[in-house]
Enzyme design. Structure first.
Site, short mmCIF file in Angstrom:
data_model
loop_
_atom_site.label_atom_id
_atom_site.label_comp_id
_atom_site.label_asym_id
_atom_site.label_seq_id
_atom_site.Cartn_x
_atom_site.Cartn_y
_atom_site.Cartn_z
N SER A 1 153.75 77.68 -56.30
CA SER A 1 154.41 76.73 -55.39
C SER A 1 155.87 77.11 -55.14
O SER A 1 156.40 76.88 -54.05
CB SER A 1 154.30 75.29 -55.92
OG SER A 1 155.10 75.10 -57.05
N ARG B 1 155.47 86.61 -68.05
CA ARG B 1 155.74 87.76 -68.92
C ARG B 1 157.25 87.97 -69.04
O ARG B 1 157.99 87.68 -68.09
CB ARG B 1 155.12 89.03 -68.34
CG ARG B 1 153.64 88.95 -68.10
CD ARG B 1 152.87 89.17 -69.38
NE ARG B 1 151.44 89.08 -69.11
CZ ARG B 1 150.53 89.38 -70.01
NH1 ARG B 1 150.87 89.79 -71.22
NH2 ARG B 1 149.26 89.26 -69.73
N HIS C 1 163.65 77.81 -64.02
CA HIS C 1 163.12 77.21 -65.25
C HIS C 1 163.19 75.69 -65.14
O HIS C 1 164.20 75.14 -64.70
CB HIS C 1 163.94 77.70 -66.46
CG HIS C 1 163.42 77.17 -67.75
ND1 HIS C 1 162.29 77.67 -68.35
CD2 HIS C 1 163.85 76.16 -68.54
CE1 HIS C 1 162.05 77.00 -69.46
NE2 HIS C 1 162.98 76.06 -69.60
N ASP D 1 164.96 82.84 -71.04
CA ASP D 1 165.68 81.76 -70.35
C ASP D 1 167.13 81.65 -70.80
O ASP D 1 167.69 80.55 -70.89
CB ASP D 1 164.95 80.41 -70.55
CG ASP D 1 163.50 80.48 -70.09
OD1 ASP D 1 163.24 81.15 -69.08
OD2 ASP D 1 162.64 79.89 -70.76
#
Ligand code: GRF
Length: 208
Positions: free
Chosen positions: A13, A93, A111, A147
């Protein structure tokens, strides 16, 4: 025109949001390639719909970090398509040295939390279970950590008392679809610089 590759593993999306934003002229770039480690990724249907060349490069290992040989395949595909920037959009990944050296400070990720809170998997559920009242989403440059890279933009989402983790995830996702194109526009159009782990954007361009 900046040439962009999107890497996605799932429903796609955010990839769709980027493709739609490109059509609307939100950022001065062209998505020239979709790469996925999953043959069944919903992102392939979206690539077809938008006429974006797509390639499945399989990673048979179960661990999250891309195998260096597989990663070389991703790098070769990006070079072949003369890619300038890479956008990770639900790519499950972890990238390593081959891609990150070749595209230093030119790989973005989105994120679903306000980093540095709740990195890793199921960030929305982590936040909800923790009992936060505000969460959100973050677009950041990708470094070797999970992240952990420098933050480009963030958007906050308030959690109502009667809302569950799924509702929070839905509200965050709606903001992700707005934030990612905006962050891409920002990095492609402004003379930003890095100071340590902070990205500095000239005020006029951020407001414009
Ligand atoms: C999004 O929540 C994104 O923030 C995270 O993975 C999810 C991907 O969703 N990195 P989609 O495939 O873009 O719909």
């Amino acid at each position: 025109m900046t040439r962009i590759a999107v890497l996605a593993s799932g429903r796609g999306s955010n990839f769709r949001a980027l493709a739609e934003a490109e059509r609307a002229g939100v950022f001065p770039g062209q998505i020239v390639l979709l790469l996925s480690d999953r043959e069944d990724a919903g992102a392939f249907e979206i690539a077809k719909e938008f006429g974006i060349p797509a390639l499945h490069i399989s990673e048979t290992r179960r661990r999250a970090r891309l195998d260096p040989e597989t990663e070389s395949g991703y790098l070769a595909a990006c070079r072949e398509a003369s890619v300038d920037w890479i956008c990770l959009a639900g790519f499950m990944r972890i990238l390593g040295q081959p891609l990150l050296s070749a595209f230093e400070d030119r790989v973005l990720n989105i994120h679903p939390s306000l980093l540095p809170s709740f990195p890793g998997l199921d960030a929305q559920k982590q936040a909800w279970s923790y009992g936060v009242k505000v969460s959100g989403c973050t677009v950041h440059l990708v470094d070797r950590g999970i992240d952990t890279g420098p933050i480009v933009l963030q958007r906050a989402v308030a959690l109502d008392p009667d809302e569950g983790a799924d509702e929070l995830a839905g509200k965050i996702l709606a903001q992700e679809h707005l934030l990612y194109p905006e962050a891409l526009r920002l990095v492609l159009t402004s003379e930003w610089r890095r100071e340590g782990r902070c990205l500095i954007f000239p005020q006029s361009e951020k407001d414009g």
